[in-house]
Enzyme design. Structure first.
Site, PDB file in Angstrom:
ATOM      1  N   GLU A  59      26.336  68.412  50.989  1.00  0.00           N
ATOM      2  CA  GLU A  59      24.981  68.019  50.550  1.00  0.00           C
ATOM      3  C   GLU A  59      24.014  67.938  51.728  1.00  0.00           C
ATOM      4  OE1 GLU A  59      23.680  64.168  50.152  1.00  0.00           O
ATOM      5  OE2 GLU A  59      25.610  63.186  50.397  1.00  0.00           O
TER       6      GLU A  59
ATOM      7  N   LYS B 106      28.849  53.709  48.819  1.00  0.00           N
ATOM      8  CA  LYS B 106      28.220  52.931  49.878  1.00  0.00           C
ATOM      9  C   LYS B 106      28.287  51.442  49.560  1.00  0.00           C
ATOM     10  CE  LYS B 106      25.399  55.931  49.354  1.00  0.00           C
ATOM     11  NZ  LYS B 106      24.146  56.593  49.032  1.00  0.00           N
TER      12      LYS B 106
HETATM   13  N1  PSU Z   1      25.668  58.577  51.783  1.00  0.00           N
HETATM   14  C1  PSU Z   1      25.196  58.501  53.055  1.00  0.00           C
HETATM   15  N2  PSU Z   1      23.910  58.792  53.275  1.00  0.00           N
HETATM   16  C2  PSU Z   1      23.071  59.178  52.270  1.00  0.00           C
HETATM   17  C3  PSU Z   1      23.563  59.268  50.934  1.00  0.00           C
HETATM   18  C4  PSU Z   1      24.878  58.953  50.760  1.00  0.00           C
HETATM   19  O1  PSU Z   1      25.931  58.192  53.969  1.00  0.00           O
HETATM   20  O2  PSU Z   1      21.931  59.467  52.553  1.00  0.00           O
HETATM   21  C5  PSU Z   1      22.706  59.779  49.829  1.00  0.00           C
HETATM   22  C6  PSU Z   1      23.533  60.754  48.995  1.00  0.00           C
HETATM   23  O3  PSU Z   1      22.849  61.981  48.957  1.00  0.00           O
HETATM   24  C7  PSU Z   1      23.606  60.115  47.632  1.00  0.00           C
HETATM   25  C8  PSU Z   1      22.304  59.376  47.590  1.00  0.00           C
HETATM   26  O4  PSU Z   1      23.746  61.061  46.608  1.00  0.00           O
HETATM   27  O5  PSU Z   1      22.231  58.806  48.913  1.00  0.00           O
HETATM   28  C9  PSU Z   1      22.250  58.346  46.496  1.00  0.00           C
HETATM   29  O6  PSU Z   1      20.929  57.896  46.358  1.00  0.00           O
HETATM   30  P1  PSU Z   1      20.522  56.989  45.110  1.00  0.00           P
HETATM   31  O7  PSU Z   1      21.227  55.690  45.325  1.00  0.00           O
HETATM   32  O8  PSU Z   1      19.019  56.874  45.209  1.00  0.00           O
HETATM   33  O9  PSU Z   1      20.965  57.731  43.887  1.00  0.00           O
END
Ligand code: PSU
Ligand code: MN
Length: 300
Positions: free
Chosen positions: A24, A157
């Site tokens: 990604e 996370k």
């Molecule tokens: N994990 C990381 N850094 C990030 C992300 C995940 O270490 O930047 C990103 C991924 O692309 C994940 C997104 O899909 O954060 C999720 O964002 P949200 O919680 O807004 O859906």
């Protein structure tokens, strides 16, 4: 309309059914500062190639889904401010000829479109703390549930509500398998205290799980939870203090929606004196290596 553009390297891999690993770009564009993000992107790709697979880094450029980026495209994604897009934004990005970094949600969808079965990232999104009020549940969960792709990550996370995230995955029929662990890892930390019912210890065993899922006619993705290496982890109790502080600060600053995850990651980088960034980079590299091994096992 041709919506997908493959790099020559990925195109060749597709022709000869060589192992491919999807990657990604939100993690680069919104998760890490320049130039560490670019160095990390190159390092991830090098690790995948050295293991014997082909890296397919995915972004939307000029309204096309690019699968496999060349050096200048990778640099553009790492350097230029760019939209962060999930599945709900993909059609709009295409229809408006946008440049955009894809989240886990958008990337697994694109990987599935391209028939790529294995994807590596850092940590998936999930159910945010306080979701009972905000209803902030990452689109990653539904996207994984409807894309037949093995998602290699260090868990979700730890800024999230991890027990609720596991419940949401179960509801959606997504298997969560611990790689050499009985516990759901907490991204920067090895331990969350949450037990997993499924554990596998080799890439070949994970490949067998992927095949079984497919033989069952289940089009659901699989979460492969690969804990951060012990020497790189930030112990959970210590990390939790930083996370609680950052979430409090985000609420006070009225940060929400798409901005929330990048904002929290950035705040944690500062409050941990960059240790969270170094841990993040380390775990992504390790996930890329494991994803390559799984892709190779699947190709046999
Ligand atoms: N994990 C990381 N850094 C990030 C992300 C995940 O270490 O930047 C990103 C991924 O692309 C994940 C997104 O899909 O954060 C999720 O964002 P949200 O919680 O807004 O859906
Ligand atoms: Mn959200």
């Amino acid at each position: 309309m041709t919506i997908v553009r493959y790099s020559p390297e990925v195109e060749r891999a597709r022709e000869c059914n060589a192992p491919v690993v999807a990657l990604e770009t939100t993690i680069l564009s919104h998760g890490m500062p320049f130039p560490r993000n670019l160095q990390t992107a190159r390092e991830i790709e090098r690790i995948v190639r050295e293991a014997g697979a082909v890296p397919a880094t995915i972004a939307v450029l000029g309204g096309r889904i690019n699968i496999g980026l060349d050096e200048s495209q990778l640099e553009h994604v790492a350097r230029a401010p760019m939209l962060k897009i999930g599945r709900s934004d993909l059609a709009y990005a295409l229809a408006t000829n946008a440049d955009a970094a894809t989240t886990v949600a958008a990337t697994v969808h694109c990987a599935a479109l391209a028939g790529i079965a294995v994807f590596a990232t850092g940590g998936i999104g999930g159910v945010h703390r306080g979701a009972a009020e905000t209803m902030d549940v990452s689109g990653d969960l539904d996207a994984i549930a409807s894309s037949p792709v093995a998602v290699v990550c260090a868990g979700a996370k730890a800024i999230l509500d991890l027990p609720k995230t596991l419940e949401a995955l179960e509801t959606r029929g997504v298997p969560v398998v611990g790689y050499r662990t009985n516990e759901f890892p907490a991204f920067w930390s090895r331990s969350s205290g949450l037990r997993l019912a499924q554990r596998l210890d080799t890439p070949a065993a994970i490949a067998a799980l992927v095949r079984a899922q497919s033989a069952l006619g289940l089009r659901t993705g699989i979460v492969v939870a690969n804990p951060i290496a012990a020497q790189r982890e930030i112990p959970a109790p210590e990390m939790e203090r930083h996370i609680a502080e950052a979430i409090g600060a985000a609420a006070a600053a009225r940060i929400g929606g798409k901005e929330l995850t990048p904002w929290l990651l950035d705040r944690l980088m500062t409050s941990t004196a960059q240790r969270s960034l170094e841990a993040n980079i380390g775990l992504v590299l390790s996930n890329a290596a494991l994803a390559a091994e799984i892709a190779i096992a699947l190709a046999h």
